[in-house]
Scaffold this active site. Structure first.
Site, mmCIF file in Angstrom:
data_model
loop_
_atom_site.group_PDB
_atom_site.id
_atom_site.type_symbol
_atom_site.label_atom_id
_atom_site.label_comp_id
_atom_site.label_asym_id
_atom_site.label_seq_id
_atom_site.Cartn_x
_atom_site.Cartn_y
_atom_site.Cartn_z
ATOM 1 C CB CYS A 67 -0.954 0.029 1.205
ATOM 2 S SG CYS A 67 0.020 0.050 2.903
ATOM 3 C CB ALA A 70 4.203 -0.433 2.030
ATOM 4 N NE ARG A 101 12.410 -0.908 1.768
ATOM 5 C CZ ARG A 101 12.472 -1.142 0.549
ATOM 6 N NH1 ARG A 101 11.999 -2.260 -0.030
ATOM 7 N NH2 ARG A 101 13.219 -0.528 -0.357
ATOM 8 C CG HIS A 200 7.347 4.614 -4.007
ATOM 9 N ND1 HIS A 200 7.218 3.520 -5.071
ATOM 10 C CD2 HIS A 200 7.699 3.990 -2.857
ATOM 11 C CE1 HIS A 200 7.424 2.498 -4.630
ATOM 12 N NE2 HIS A 200 7.596 2.598 -3.220
#
Lengths: 486, 518
Positions: A67, A70, A101, A200
């Protein structure tokens, strides 16, 4: 497994078509039509991969996508190490993305850096009903008390924030004035957009509006040089940005900022002083590089630090933006690492030659890692993006061969069927896929987290990449999946 | 240049090399605007003080490093324990990617689950269409026998009505009218993953016992001699459920495990991916209403479920994640009392072996101080075990524990001389625990993988017990329940104690204690 290799180009294309037809049959008609647009075979002379992308996933199908949260917290903002990133809303999002991550950083966690911590406003029912702005204001004060060396705060919105009408921008403005540090509200609620990708973009825009706009004329603390560059779109997974930075410095450049792996707010603020932005993950950070090009006249160049062939051409491409000193520096770096690269290839290529790979990853990897596999004599026969756009698929054509099977936003069902029929020697994808394919007897590497290895970027990284692919494919365990008596 | 083809080094060694070390140091010095080292040292030392702890405990809004997750994770956990059941989470899709990743990182196994992939339009108009399409696609592609629906917080905030939506989807033919679609509202802003487990389990039980959403007549309970067993949200579910089944079989007990995840999270690598494997059959789930009683191993994971089961007329027994001799005794005696089956000599011998092992080793544990964090029931079970080992629980903390839990832990501690110096913290997080480990130091810390940050910061050795365990492999395959499970936990504690004794030895300084016999 190589018996599955079809004899001719036509055979492979026909097989791909048949395979696609077969998986589409499983869907209700309406959705077979929608999925059909995302599956295809690359035709060698075309300017794109012939699939649609960046479209809503269909409900109920086990999409591998995440999503917007994220994409923002998990990818772009999370690695900025000296800021506190608040997962604003219920506890889960921050919990599931906590430390997963492997964005490596140097610092004293909890004191001057905060990357592997989970800060959340842990919304309760009353916060949903009455709103969370007061709580947000209060927790910003609490951060100030408990983490005096933190350099700023980002507020990563979870789904409820946008639904209950909270005004996190107003809180951020007011509080930022109070505490004299940047406080960045990010509207990355998970229901926005179709995947991580919008997250992003939103995160990039937040840097533009809440970092660059506020920095104003605040001067960076260092003197500029003609060789200042910024690494954009490297998240330092397993140390990737470090094994990249070292090459840039060796060729004579000065890296003034890392976005965002092992990054700091000071580096973000100083980036407009760069002479060139060098962009690794195009998908997640092209927005800010384009902005810096428009606003600050900073040119940018994409590069690829996976495998010696691509590293070599990327070093030359980067150097071409500078004077002879840097160009010579690039050649020196290439020459310096040649023997190492040759030794790595001599060792691993015989063990990996001819092995066929299927990829399904995010960001830049569905195309960027292909060269590294080819350096080892391997062939990528299928690839696809979790959250790519059309410009990613266009760029992909420079990497793939005619007949490559292409699958956008692949569903669990499709991916399993494809692998079952194509029978690759290796699948590279994520944690949700790993154990599925291993159980099918197919070697697997996680290509998001490097399966807890890495770095894979740069010359040092390629040696690790080669070793890891060998570990995966040539493990003796794959000969034991069938009981001798069965 | 330190990298070589002969000896490829990865991040663990590579970045210790001088060329990287100096590069990273220069980055820090020149570009990071980092605070001076003296300032960092000062603040680090300050965070170890009582003064800092007071400020830390004065927090009202900020939660740091919580040891809890959200409801739907527990709902997915409960759902995969049923025969060919596909968990379906109504709401944003990213959540499902997170649940699947989280569970797979712990179990090192695939976790299948779908989402209704709601986006902005669904936020405005509601997610009915997503439910209609989602159920149709999930049913067509993955051919489940049951789809268990839960919700993300998005669907909860906009107020989607699962009951109405599922009915609507059935009317539109997404799934056959008699297809089982139990559901549970699982808002992430209420409770934690254990609450979600409870809600989902209750939803499934209710579905089968109360007329399958009006598609069949409500089942009339006809009590039989069988018992039901619910494990709850349990990181050791694979090993534990197998151990419990073995104990039941040994006793000759007729039983139904509700939510049997022991196969689906432990499938073989033999060339076939089993998306579904094992699990409680739907028939057994329906027939579980006739059981004499239901035993839950985790009270705080099954409060609503047990209340529903009690209302259906069964006796319910709620335990608290029993670990060790006393806990297992209580569990088996309850089973024996309810079923009338005696505890056989072979199990009594197992008990004797655990007592034997403790007698052999307890000198190394006696008087050692422990801090424990984790889910409420796990904490209770571990406290009870530590007390019988003669250890001294000093700090017990559960982020998702409440007042009732706190009272229960205190009562347990009060009943033992070894529990007198222990403090109990409900609703606190691991940043609170960090302060406590500095101000009330202990010898060992028990908790999940997240405890490794505390181990690093405070130097307290971590014994990994709980959920999630991401950084050690295959722990979930070994039981912590039953006498055999108690033995596993005992060995885990002892191994850490001995490892620490050896680790702290410096050659020529204190290696007189570097014993080969202990």
């Amino acid at each position: 497994m190589s018996s599955a290799i079809a004899a001719t180009t036509e055979d492979i294309k026909a097989r791909n078509q048949e395979l696609i037809g077969e998986v589409l049959k499983a869907y209700p008609e309406k959705f077979a039509k929608r999925r059909a647009k995302h599956l295809g075979t690359y035709e060698g002379d075309k300017p794109d991969c012939g699939v649609k992308s960046n479209i809503k996933s269909i409900p109920g199908v086990m999409t591998i996508r995440g999503c917007a949260y994220a994409g923002s917290k998990g990818v772009v903002w999370g690695p900025i190490k000296d800021m506190v990133h608040i997962s604003h809303g219920p506890v889960g999002c921050g919990q599931y993305s906590w430390g997963s991550r492997r964005n490596y950083y140097k610092g004293t966690t909890g004191i001057d850096t905060f990357g592997t911590m989970q800060f959340t406003s842990d919304f309760q029912e009353k916060d949903i009903v009455f709103g969370g702005d007061k709580k947000l204001g209060k927790l910003i004060d609490e951060i100030g008390v408990l983490f005096p060396l933190s350099k700023g705060i980002s507020i990563q919105s979870e789904c409820p924030i946008g639904l209950i009408g909270d005004d996190i921008e107003a809180v951020s403005k007011a509080k930022s004035k109070d505490v004299g540090k940047p406080i960045v509200p990010v509207r990355c609620e998970g229901f926005r957009g179709v995947s991580q990708s919008l997250g992003h973009h939103i995160a990039n825009d937040a840097i533009r509006d809440w970092v660059f706009e506020k920095t104003g004329d605040k001067l960076a603390q260092f003197e500029s040089t003609p060789y200042d560059v910024a690494i954009i779109g490297d998240y330092n997974i397993g140390g990737d940005a470090w094994s990249s930075r070292i090459l840039l410095e060796e060729m004579g450049l000065r890296v003034i900022a890392q976005w965002s792996g092992d990054g700091t707010i000071a580096e973000l603020e100083a980036t407009p002083k760069a002479k060139l932005n060098i962009l690794h993950c195009y998908r997640s950070m092209n927005y800010i590089t384009r902005h810096m090009e428009e606003k600050f006249n900073i040119p940018w160049v994409e590069y690829n630090f996976f495998g010696p062939t691509k590293i070599e051409s990327s070093l030359r491409e980067i150097a071409s933006h500078f004077d002879d000193k840097i160009k010579e520096g690039a050649e020196k770096v290439i020459a310096k690492y040649k023997p190492l690269m040759q030794a790595v290839i001599d060792k691993y290529k015989p063990r990996l030659q001819g092995k066929r790979v299927m990829l399904y990853v995010g960001g830049l990897r569905p195309r960027h890692v292909i060269g590294a596999y080819e350096d080892l004599g391997m062939e990528v026969v299928g690839t696809g993006y979790e959250f790519g756009h059309n410009d990613d698929y266009q760029r992909t054509t420079h990497y793939i061969k005619d007949t490559t099977l292409i699958y956008d936003d692949v569903t669990g069902y499709e991916f399993e069927k494809f692998v079952e029929k194509v029978k690759p020697d290796l699948v590279g994808s994520g944690i949700k896929e790993k154990y599925i394919f291993q159980k099918m007897g197919v070697p697997f590497r996680q290509m998001h987290s490097w399966d807890y290895s890495g770095p894979y970027h740069g010359y040092d990284g390629f040696a690790i990449f080669a070793r890891d692919m060998d570990i995966a494919i040539n493990s003796p365990i794959w000969k034991l999946t069938k009981a001798p008596w069965s | 240049m330190s990298q070589s083809a002969d000896n490829v080094i990865d991040h663990a060694a590579l970045f210790l090399e001088p060329q990287y070390d100096s590069m990273i140091e220069a980055k820090r010095k020149n570009f990071e605007n980092a605070p001076p080292q003296a300032e960092i040292d000062r603040v680090r030392e300050w965070t170890k003080t009582v003064e800092y702890q007071d400020k830390n405990f004065a927090r009202e809004a900020l939660c740091i490093n919580p040891a809890k997750a959200c409801q739907p994770l527990g709902a997915v956990f409960a759902a995969v324990g049923f025969e060919k059941t596909l968990p379906f989470v109504h709401g944003s899709q990213g959540c499902v990617a997170y649940y699947r990743s989280h569970l797979s990182r712990h179990f090192k196994e695939p976790t299948s689950c779908v989402s209704s992939s709601m986006t902005e339009d669904a936020a405005v108009f509601g997610g009915l269409n997503n439910m209609v399409d989602g159920l149709a696609n999930a049913h067509a592609l993955y051919k489940p026998k049951m789809i268990a629906v839960s919700t993300t917080c998005m669907a909860e905030v906009i107020g989607d009505d699962l009951n109405a939506f599922i009915k609507g989807a059935k009317e539109k033919g997404s799934v056959p009218a008699d297809f089982d679609v139990p559901f549970a509202h699982t808002p992430a802003f209420v409770g934690s993953h254990v609450t979600g487990y409870d809600n989902a389990m209750k939803g499934i039980v209710e579905h089968f016992w109360n007329g399958k959403a009006g598609t069949v007549a409500k089942t009339e309970r006809q009590p039989n001699e069988s018992i039901n067993f619910i494990g709850g949200f349990d990181g050791y579910t694979v090993g534990n459920l197998r151990e419990v089944k073995r104990l039941f079989d040994t006793m000759g007990v007729s039983y139904t495990i509700l939510g049997d995840t022991s196969d689906v999270w432990d499938t073989p690598t033999d060339g076939e991916f089993r998306m579904y494997d094992g699990g409680t059959t739907l028939e057994d789930t329906a027939n579980a209403i006739h059981a004499k009683a239901t035993i839950s191993m985790q009270e705080f994971c099954t409060e609503k479920t047990l209340s529903l089961i009690a209302d259906a007329g069964q006796e319910v027994v709620a335990l608290n994640h029993p670990v060790g001799v006393t806990g297992t005794d209580r569990f088996l005696m309850e089973v024996s009392r309810i079923t009338g089956k005696p505890i056989p000599a072979s199990i009594t011998r197992e008990r004797g072996r655990l007592v034997d092992a403790i007698a052999d080793s307890n000198a190394h544990i006696h008087g050692k101080k422990f801090a424990i964090f984790g889910d409420p029931d796990l904490c209770l079970g571990m406290v009870e075990f530590l007390l019988e080992l003669g250890a001294e629980p000093t700090t017990v903390l559960s982020t998702n524990g409440g007042k009732a839990w706190e009272a229960k832990v205190k009562a347990l501690l009060d009943a033992s001389p070894f529990g007198k110096d222990c403090q109990v913290f409900a609703g606190k997080d691991l940043w609170h625990l960090r302060s406590l480990l500095f101000t009330r130091p202990v010898d060992f810390l028990i908790g999940s993988t997240y405890g490794k940050y505390l181990e690093r910061d405070t130097g307290t050795p971590l014994i990994r017990l709980g959920f999630p365990i991401f950084d050690r492999h295959h722990q979930h395959r070994y039981p912590v329940w039953g006498y055999q499970g108690g033995l596993n936990v005992l060995v885990k504690i002892l191994d850490k104690i001995f490892d620490e004794m050896d680790k702290n030895v410096v050659a020529g300084v204190n290696d007189i204690s570097f014993d080969i016999i202990r």
